[in-house]
Enzyme design. Structure first.
Site, PDB file in Angstrom:
ATOM      1  N   ASP A 175      19.772 -31.241  30.622  1.00  0.00           N
ATOM      2  CA  ASP A 175      19.738 -30.827  29.210  1.00  0.00           C
ATOM      3  C   ASP A 175      21.065 -31.073  28.493  1.00  0.00           C
ATOM      4  O   ASP A 175      21.415 -30.337  27.580  1.00  0.00           O
ATOM      5  CB  ASP A 175      19.355 -29.338  29.068  1.00  0.00           C
ATOM      6  CG  ASP A 175      18.088 -29.004  29.800  1.00  0.00           C
ATOM      7  OD1 ASP A 175      17.142 -29.793  29.709  1.00  0.00           O
ATOM      8  OD2 ASP A 175      18.049 -27.969  30.488  1.00  0.00           O
ATOM      9  N   GLN A 214      17.435 -34.897  34.426  1.00  0.00           N
ATOM     10  CA  GLN A 214      18.140 -33.758  35.034  1.00  0.00           C
ATOM     11  C   GLN A 214      19.652 -34.025  35.067  1.00  0.00           C
ATOM     12  O   GLN A 214      20.156 -34.686  34.179  1.00  0.00           O
ATOM     13  CB  GLN A 214      17.595 -33.423  36.436  1.00  0.00           C
ATOM     14  CG  GLN A 214      16.188 -32.848  36.423  1.00  0.00           C
ATOM     15  CD  GLN A 214      15.099 -33.899  36.376  1.00  0.00           C
ATOM     16  OE1 GLN A 214      15.141 -34.884  37.069  1.00  0.00           O
ATOM     17  NE2 GLN A 214      14.104 -33.678  35.548  1.00  0.00           N
ATOM     18  N   LYS A 255      20.993 -36.108  27.057  1.00  0.00           N
ATOM     19  CA  LYS A 255      20.885 -37.505  27.509  1.00  0.00           C
ATOM     20  C   LYS A 255      19.914 -38.296  26.648  1.00  0.00           C
ATOM     21  O   LYS A 255      20.128 -39.467  26.385  1.00  0.00           O
ATOM     22  CB  LYS A 255      20.401 -37.563  28.968  1.00  0.00           C
ATOM     23  CG  LYS A 255      21.409 -37.071  29.961  1.00  0.00           C
ATOM     24  CD  LYS A 255      20.869 -37.171  31.368  1.00  0.00           C
ATOM     25  CE  LYS A 255      19.658 -36.308  31.611  1.00  0.00           C
ATOM     26  NZ  LYS A 255      19.869 -34.869  31.479  1.00  0.00           N
ATOM     27  N   GLY A 309      12.620 -33.425  29.792  1.00  0.00           N
ATOM     28  CA  GLY A 309      12.117 -33.406  28.419  1.00  0.00           C
ATOM     29  C   GLY A 309      13.233 -33.809  27.491  1.00  0.00           C
ATOM     30  O   GLY A 309      14.323 -33.262  27.558  1.00  0.00           O
ATOM     31  N   HIS A 310      12.985 -34.824  26.688  1.00  0.00           N
ATOM     32  CA  HIS A 310      13.990 -35.260  25.727  1.00  0.00           C
ATOM     33  C   HIS A 310      13.470 -34.968  24.331  1.00  0.00           C
ATOM     34  O   HIS A 310      12.345 -35.325  24.017  1.00  0.00           O
ATOM     35  CB  HIS A 310      14.174 -36.777  25.795  1.00  0.00           C
ATOM     36  CG  HIS A 310      14.812 -37.241  27.060  1.00  0.00           C
ATOM     37  ND1 HIS A 310      15.633 -36.462  27.815  1.00  0.00           N
ATOM     38  CD2 HIS A 310      14.767 -38.438  27.673  1.00  0.00           C
ATOM     39  CE1 HIS A 310      16.063 -37.167  28.847  1.00  0.00           C
ATOM     40  NE2 HIS A 310      15.537 -38.357  28.793  1.00  0.00           N
TER      41      HIS A 310
HETATM   42  P1  IMP Z   1      11.763 -28.908  39.419  1.00  0.00           P
HETATM   43  O1  IMP Z   1      12.471 -30.177  39.117  1.00  0.00           O
HETATM   44  O2  IMP Z   1      10.653 -28.585  38.470  1.00  0.00           O
HETATM   45  O3  IMP Z   1      11.348 -28.810  40.856  1.00  0.00           O
HETATM   46  O4  IMP Z   1      12.821 -27.702  39.225  1.00  0.00           O
HETATM   47  C1  IMP Z   1      13.957 -27.540  40.056  1.00  0.00           C
HETATM   48  C2  IMP Z   1      15.162 -27.065  39.242  1.00  0.00           C
HETATM   49  O5  IMP Z   1      15.567 -28.098  38.360  1.00  0.00           O
HETATM   50  C3  IMP Z   1      14.880 -25.848  38.374  1.00  0.00           C
HETATM   51  O6  IMP Z   1      16.061 -25.074  38.286  1.00  0.00           O
HETATM   52  C4  IMP Z   1      14.578 -26.455  37.019  1.00  0.00           C
HETATM   53  O7  IMP Z   1      14.826 -25.555  35.961  1.00  0.00           O
HETATM   54  C5  IMP Z   1      15.573 -27.599  37.016  1.00  0.00           C
HETATM   55  N1  IMP Z   1      15.177 -28.709  36.146  1.00  0.00           N
HETATM   56  C6  IMP Z   1      14.226 -29.628  36.384  1.00  0.00           C
HETATM   57  N2  IMP Z   1      14.161 -30.501  35.373  1.00  0.00           N
HETATM   58  C7  IMP Z   1      15.099 -30.162  34.506  1.00  0.00           C
HETATM   59  C8  IMP Z   1      15.556 -30.732  33.265  1.00  0.00           C
HETATM   60  O8  IMP Z   1      15.074 -31.760  32.779  1.00  0.00           O
HETATM   61  N3  IMP Z   1      16.567 -30.071  32.663  1.00  0.00           N
HETATM   62  C9  IMP Z   1      17.169 -28.985  33.198  1.00  0.00           C
HETATM   63  N4  IMP Z   1      16.773 -28.421  34.338  1.00  0.00           N
HETATM   64  C10 IMP Z   1      15.754 -29.012  34.996  1.00  0.00           C
END
Ligand code: IMP
Length: 427
Positions: free
Chosen positions: A13, A223, A16, A40-41
């Site tokens: 977040d 991420q 990017k 999510g962008h």
């Molecule tokens: P997962 O990727 O859904 O398995 O989540 C694992 C961890 O990564 C959790 O703490 C999510 O909140 C975090 N996470 C996954 N995708 C994002 C993102 O795009 N932005 C910020 N945190 C993310």
């Protein structure tokens, strides 16, 4: 430079999407290389706001080649929805290419993500519940379904049948949950296959051709470094490699193809989900930053945890990714604070450390050591040139640069394309 990898330097977040969108104007090709709909962008173009989860941000420019690489886990339902929405809003998708080797996120992955999180109770990871971990688990376990399998009805049936039978045993026996009907899944996913088929190709070949023809290629990480499966705050991480090296594996290129890796960092820090966060703030400053920065997840709507900028994290990101530059975003959100802080090191069990410990217990025991700076009150979004920014804001940026040990190429002070100040050209 012709081939640039853009990565998140913190916990995701970092903005990017905005920086990719900005750089995509100059790039010819934009490639997503890992993650899935957990990303999510949010992009603002004129008075329109777009929220993208799987499709690279470059899609908003006509003529840009956009690639979903083999390292991405694709939820076909979400991808088809995203494609339909973009098409309805007049966006041309003819330049979208989907890797035949990418793995699929299936409904049982989403369900297992929920059930596993429930089972973890207080120790939950705080995942986005998009099935990401279970899909990558299947990939590593060699029981995944790939895009190429989706395109062949017989192959899909042969592969899906034993997998769904095994998942149903797990769902029913371990979790007492409802099983999936193989026929229903075959029907539904067979239809998605028809929609996706024209876009599927060997994207590694496509990207290699573009690179050899001298096109500018941007690899867009999702991420961030601290959520990397190997280098993040394990186990509070995602299940892929958002770091620079991930671009090689998930984009299907060799390391020698990469000219530079650029890290996107917020002027402060946020984190969604659980796990340690040394500079986390609570109280009025956190609330203010959260509200001004609209710090709510694009994918889940969850309020993000908020804290001061952490230079230990930035230095770590510089090393792990081999960052050439940083792009600093959301500096405008700090406007109006009396003072702002940067964490320069940690005090851990009586010892001062400047590196990221591997042990979560050690990290949880760390106290941040701060430098404090005077704030500024001028509205940065209204100032055309970086040189005309208030001295305090420029000093803050200069100190971030010094502490991280790499130059800052871009400073972003608002969601619009024109609100990005260029300090060094990247492409
Ligand atoms: P997962 O990727 O859904 O398995 O989540 C694992 C961890 O990564 C959790 O703490 C999510 O909140 C975090 N996470 C996954 N995708 C994002 C993102 O795009 N932005 C910020 N945190 C993310």
């Amino acid at each position: 430079m012709s081939t640039v990898v853009l990565v998140g330097s913190q916990w995701g977040d970092e903005g990017k999407g905005k920086v990719t969108d900005f750089l995509a104007e100059k790039a010819d090709v934009v490639v997503r290389y890992q993650g899935g709909t957990n990303a999510g962008h949010t992009l603002s173009v004129g008075d329109q706001v777009f929220k993208l989860h799987l499709i690279p941000s470059g899609i908003l420019y006509p003529q840009k080649t956009c690639v979903i690489g083999n390292g991405v886990v694709i939820d076909p339902v979400a991808l088809v929805n995203e494609m339909n929405e973009l098409r309805e809003r007049g966006i041309d998708l003819s330049n979208l290419h989907i890797s035949d080797r990418a793995h699929l996120v299936m409904p049982y992955h989403r369900r297992l993500d929920e059930l596993q999180e429930q089972e973890r109770g207080d120790d939950k990871i705080g995942t986005t519940l998009r099935g990401i971990g279970p899909a990558y688990m299947d990939k590593v376990q060699r029981t995944g379904i790939r895009v190429i399998d989706l395109l062949d009805d017989d192959e899909l049936k042969d592969k899906l049948t034993p997998i769904v039978m095994a998942k149903n045993r797990l769902l029913e026996k371990l979790y007492g949950a409802a099983p999936y009907s193989i026929d229903d899944l075959l029907d539904e996913y067979g239809q998605h296959a028809q929609t996706l088929r024209p876009y599927v190709t060997d994207t590694s070949v496509l990207v290699a051709e573009k690179i050899s023809q001298g096109h500018k290629v941007l690899f867009e990480g999702a991420q961030g470094t601290m959520l990397d499966l190997d280098h993040g705050t394990y186990p509070y991480v995602t299940s892929s490699s958002p770091t620079g090296g991930g671009a090689c594996i998930g984009g299907g290129i060799g390391p020698e193809c990469i000219d530079a890796v650029v890290g996107v960092a917020k002027a402060y820090t946020t984190r969604v989900g659980d796990g340690p966060f040394t500079t986390e703030l609570e109280g009025p400053i956190a609330t203010r930053i959260r509200e001004v920065g609209k710090e709510y997840g694009t994918t889940t709507g969850r309020p993000r945890r908020v804290g001061w900028l952490d230079a230990v994290v930035l230095r770590y990101a510089v090393r792990i990714n081999g960052l050439r530059y940083l792009a600093l975003t959301l500096l405008d959100v700090l406007t109006g604070l009396d003072t702002v802080k940067i964490c320069t090191g940690y005090r851990c069990r009586g010892e001062e450390i400047t590196h990221m410990p591997a042990s979560l217990r050690a990290l949880e025991a760390c106290e941040p050591m701060y430098e404090e700076f005077p704030g500024w009150s001028e509205d940065l979004a209204q100032i055309e040139d970086f040189e005309d920014f208030p001295k305090e804001a420029k000093d803050y940026v200069a100190r971030v640069c010094e502490l991280a040990g790499v130059p800052i190429a871009l400073v972003s002070v608002g969601p619009g394309r024109h609100q990005t100040k260029i300090l060094q050209e990247i492409f």
